[in-house]
Design a protein around this motif. Structure first.
Motif, mmCIF file in Angstrom:
data_model
loop_
_atom_site.group_PDB
_atom_site.id
_atom_site.type_symbol
_atom_site.label_atom_id
_atom_site.label_comp_id
_atom_site.label_asym_id
_atom_site.label_seq_id
_atom_site.Cartn_x
_atom_site.Cartn_y
_atom_site.Cartn_z
ATOM 1 N N ALA A 38 0.833 -1.210 0.000
ATOM 2 C CA ALA A 38 0.000 0.000 0.000
ATOM 3 C C ALA A 38 0.866 1.258 0.000
ATOM 4 O O ALA A 38 0.549 2.236 -0.679
ATOM 5 C CB ALA A 38 -0.943 -0.004 1.203
ATOM 6 N N LEU A 39 1.961 1.243 0.748
ATOM 7 C CA LEU A 39 2.875 2.392 0.764
ATOM 8 C C LEU A 39 3.565 2.544 -0.591
ATOM 9 O O LEU A 39 3.675 3.658 -1.115
ATOM 10 C CB LEU A 39 3.913 2.235 1.872
ATOM 11 C CG LEU A 39 3.398 2.260 3.310
ATOM 12 C CD1 LEU A 39 4.497 1.844 4.270
ATOM 13 C CD2 LEU A 39 2.840 3.615 3.678
ATOM 14 N N GLN A 41 2.545 1.607 -3.504
ATOM 15 C CA GLN A 41 1.589 2.076 -4.507
ATOM 16 C C GLN A 41 1.377 3.585 -4.433
ATOM 17 O O GLN A 41 0.992 4.202 -5.411
ATOM 18 C CB GLN A 41 0.264 1.328 -4.377
ATOM 19 C CG GLN A 41 0.381 -0.112 -4.827
ATOM 20 C CD GLN A 41 -0.855 -0.935 -4.534
ATOM 21 O OE1 GLN A 41 -1.720 -0.552 -3.743
ATOM 22 N NE2 GLN A 41 -0.933 -2.108 -5.156
ATOM 23 N N ARG A 42 1.632 4.186 -3.279
ATOM 24 C CA ARG A 42 1.565 5.645 -3.122
ATOM 25 C C ARG A 42 2.894 6.303 -3.456
ATOM 26 O O ARG A 42 3.035 7.514 -3.355
ATOM 27 C CB ARG A 42 1.197 6.011 -1.680
ATOM 28 C CG ARG A 42 -0.206 5.747 -1.257
ATOM 29 C CD ARG A 42 -1.206 6.610 -2.006
ATOM 30 N NE ARG A 42 -0.931 8.029 -1.915
ATOM 31 C CZ ARG A 42 -1.602 8.900 -1.205
ATOM 32 N NH1 ARG A 42 -2.633 8.504 -0.512
ATOM 33 N NH2 ARG A 42 -1.277 10.173 -1.204
ATOM 34 N N LEU A 44 5.645 5.896 -1.748
ATOM 35 C CA LEU A 44 6.347 6.240 -0.514
ATOM 36 C C LEU A 44 7.543 5.314 -0.319
ATOM 37 O O LEU A 44 7.450 4.111 -0.563
ATOM 38 C CB LEU A 44 5.401 6.115 0.682
ATOM 39 C CG LEU A 44 4.186 7.037 0.665
ATOM 40 C CD1 LEU A 44 3.269 6.708 1.829
ATOM 41 C CD2 LEU A 44 4.615 8.492 0.714
ATOM 42 N N ALA A 138 -5.407 1.165 1.539
ATOM 43 C CA ALA A 138 -4.970 2.361 0.794
ATOM 44 C C ALA A 138 -5.645 3.614 1.347
ATOM 45 O O ALA A 138 -5.009 4.670 1.469
ATOM 46 C CB ALA A 138 -5.266 2.194 -0.697
ATOM 47 N N VAL A 141 -3.895 4.591 4.584
ATOM 48 C CA VAL A 141 -2.616 5.256 4.298
ATOM 49 C C VAL A 141 -2.886 6.701 3.882
ATOM 50 O O VAL A 141 -2.227 7.628 4.361
ATOM 51 C CB VAL A 141 -1.816 4.494 3.222
ATOM 52 C CG1 VAL A 141 -0.625 5.316 2.740
ATOM 53 C CG2 VAL A 141 -1.358 3.144 3.758
ATOM 54 N N SER A 142 -3.851 6.914 3.008
ATOM 55 C CA SER A 142 -4.197 8.282 2.573
ATOM 56 C C SER A 142 -4.647 9.133 3.752
ATOM 57 O O SER A 142 -4.261 10.295 3.867
ATOM 58 C CB SER A 142 -5.305 8.241 1.513
ATOM 59 O OG SER A 142 -4.825 7.646 0.341
ATOM 60 N N LEU A 145 -1.609 10.193 5.784
ATOM 61 C CA LEU A 145 -0.854 11.266 5.130
ATOM 62 C C LEU A 145 -1.569 12.603 5.287
ATOM 63 O O LEU A 145 -0.929 13.636 5.506
ATOM 64 C CB LEU A 145 -0.632 10.927 3.655
ATOM 65 C CG LEU A 145 0.218 9.677 3.399
ATOM 66 C CD1 LEU A 145 0.257 9.364 1.911
ATOM 67 C CD2 LEU A 145 1.610 9.815 3.978
#
Length: 159
Positions: A38-39, A41-42, A44, A138, A141-142, A145
């Motif tokens: 998930a990180l 994919q962003r 990060l 996801a 995670v968003s 942030l």
């Protein structure tokens, strides 16, 4: 006889309509690999490791702010029931307890508090007991942030 048949039918319908207790499934919890994906994919950066209890831990960055993801209640397969996002801001007492309390009274996500040195700690817990499908992970995670960005603005970090 008709009354007895009707009673049995109603009892059967009631039993099938009642929610069943959640069974433990293989998908319950979340793994270090799922969180790392998930990180990634962003876009990060991330570094995998272990905390002092030998549980998984991930280090990453939200802009210039380093944060960690800690894993709790992990099984032998390192599938964990809870995760916690955490960062700190070395404010050395320059942000008052009243301001930190103001954050806590306004913001629903992201817990902010002062450590013994007067630095701000910001964390966010995520319950993964029922699993975290990729789209939900996801979204968490968003959200994290966003919480970090809002906290930085709130305390005037980086100005």
């Amino acid at each position: 006889m008709m009354t007895r048949t009707l009673a049995v039918l109603l009892m059967t319908l009631a039993a099938t309509a009642m929610p069943k207790p959640a069974a433990a499934s293989a998908s319950a919890g979340v793994s270090e690999a799922e969180v790392a994906r998930a990180l990634s994919q962003r876009g990060l950066p991330l570094r995998l490791g272990n905390d002092s209890f030998r549980e998984p831990m991930i280090e990453s960055y939200a802009g210039a702010t380093r944060f960690y993801i800690y894993f709790y209640e992990c099984s032998q397969t390192r599938t964990c029931q809870n995760i916690q996002f955490r960062t700190g801001f070395a404010t050395r007492g320059r942000v008052s307890l009243a301001k930190v309390n103001d954050w806590s009274s306004r913001w629903r996500f992201g817990r902010m508090y002062l450590d013994p040195e007067g630095d701000i700690i910001l964390d966010m817990d995520v319950d993964a007991r029922r699993g975290l499908p990729p789209e939900v992970l996801a979204a968490q995670v968003s959200r994290w942030l966003e919480v970090v960005r809002e906290a930085e603005a709130f305390i005037g970090w980086g100005r």
